[in-house]
Design a protein around this motif. Structure first.
Motif, PDB file in Angstrom:
ATOM      1  N   LEU A   1      22.186   2.552  -4.910  1.00  0.00           N
ATOM      2  CA  LEU A   1      20.806   2.891  -4.615  1.00  0.00           C
ATOM      3  C   LEU A   1      20.985   4.071  -4.582  1.00  0.00           C
ATOM      4  O   LEU A   1      21.491   4.729  -3.673  1.00  0.00           O
ATOM      5  N   LEU A   2      20.442   4.985  -5.565  1.00  0.00           N
ATOM      6  CA  LEU A   2      20.562   6.289  -5.604  1.00  0.00           C
ATOM      7  C   LEU A   2      19.201   7.264  -5.643  1.00  0.00           C
ATOM      8  O   LEU A   2      18.615   6.867  -6.635  1.00  0.00           O
ATOM      9  N   ASP A   3      19.114   7.944  -4.680  1.00  0.00           N
ATOM     10  CA  ASP A   3      18.042   9.169  -4.792  1.00  0.00           C
ATOM     11  C   ASP A   3      18.387  10.142  -5.690  1.00  0.00           C
ATOM     12  O   ASP A   3      19.631  10.273  -5.875  1.00  0.00           O
ATOM     13  N   VAL A   4      17.405  10.769  -6.221  1.00  0.00           N
ATOM     14  CA  VAL A   4      17.518  11.482  -7.329  1.00  0.00           C
ATOM     15  C   VAL A   4      17.861  13.047  -6.764  1.00  0.00           C
ATOM     16  O   VAL A   4      18.797  13.594  -7.334  1.00  0.00           O
TER      17      VAL A   4
ATOM     18  N   ALA B   1      10.949  -5.369  -4.755  1.00  0.00           N
ATOM     19  CA  ALA B   1      11.064  -4.788  -6.033  1.00  0.00           C
ATOM     20  C   ALA B   1      12.407  -4.200  -6.192  1.00  0.00           C
ATOM     21  O   ALA B   1      13.388  -4.271  -7.238  1.00  0.00           O
ATOM     22  N   VAL B   2      13.036  -3.986  -5.025  1.00  0.00           N
ATOM     23  CA  VAL B   2      14.698  -3.288  -4.912  1.00  0.00           C
ATOM     24  C   VAL B   2      15.408  -4.687  -5.424  1.00  0.00           C
ATOM     25  O   VAL B   2      16.295  -4.552  -5.939  1.00  0.00           O
TER      26      VAL B   2
ATOM     27  N   SER C   1      10.233   3.528  -7.174  1.00  0.00           N
ATOM     28  CA  SER C   1       9.293   4.613  -6.831  1.00  0.00           C
ATOM     29  C   SER C   1       9.233   4.456  -5.256  1.00  0.00           C
ATOM     30  O   SER C   1       8.999   3.499  -4.959  1.00  0.00           O
ATOM     31  N   LYS C   2       9.259   5.644  -4.585  1.00  0.00           N
ATOM     32  CA  LYS C   2       8.874   5.753  -3.264  1.00  0.00           C
ATOM     33  C   LYS C   2       7.464   5.868  -3.223  1.00  0.00           C
ATOM     34  O   LYS C   2       7.046   6.641  -3.906  1.00  0.00           O
TER      35      LYS C   2
ATOM     36  N   PRO D   1      10.353  10.517 -10.294  1.00  0.00           N
ATOM     37  CA  PRO D   1      11.169  10.137 -11.564  1.00  0.00           C
ATOM     38  C   PRO D   1      11.044  10.840 -12.601  1.00  0.00           C
ATOM     39  O   PRO D   1      11.780  10.800 -13.582  1.00  0.00           O
ATOM     40  N   GLY D   2      10.177  11.944 -12.768  1.00  0.00           N
ATOM     41  CA  GLY D   2       9.960  12.741 -13.868  1.00  0.00           C
ATOM     42  C   GLY D   2      11.299  13.783 -13.797  1.00  0.00           C
ATOM     43  O   GLY D   2      11.475  14.302 -14.966  1.00  0.00           O
TER      44      GLY D   2
END
Length: 126
Positions: free
Chosen positions: A62-65, A114-115, A107-108, A93-94
């Motif tokens: 699980l990877l935060d951008v 959803a995860v 999305s947070k 996400p953009g």
């Protein structure tokens, strides 16, 4: 998709969480623990994520951008090269380059179902 997640056996699935917000990281860890996953680590930086990737068998990440202002593209590229499934969990996400547009994005603030549904869809049995 949610039904598949409910029926998916996550026991012994090694998951890495790459997230710099401690509250979000703890929430993700609880969701994964409750589902039977083995959380191999919660790391807040690109360098530490790459170390965990080097030293662990991973079934998914699980990877935060963005971690502390740094984009995680080096981590995502490494996971792609190694064939490790990953999901972006992000409030932005953009910010993803076009090569990642086909990757799953949650999305947070995230919904636990959803995860788990995204993990179940990406992964076979661990």
């Amino acid at each position: 998709m949610a039904n598949y997640a409910a029926n998916h056996d996550f026991s012994d699935c090694n998951i890495l969480i790459v997230e710099d917000d401690i509250l979000i990281a703890l929430d993700l860890e609880k969701v994964l623990d409750d589902a039977g996953c083995v959380v191999v680590g919660v790391v807040p930086s690109v360098d530490r994520a790459l170390q965990k990737i080097d030293n662990n068998r991973l079934d998914a990440v699980l990877l935060d951008v963005k971690l502390g202002g740094e984009l995680v593209l080096a981590v995502a590229d490494r996971l792609l090269a190694d064939g490790v499934p990953f999901i972006f969990v992000t409030g932005e996400p953009g910010r993803l380059p076009e090569r990642y547009w086909t990757r799953p994005v949650i999305s947070k603030p995230f919904q636990p179902a959803a995860v788990l549904a995204a993990l179940a869809t990406m992964m076979g049995p661990c």
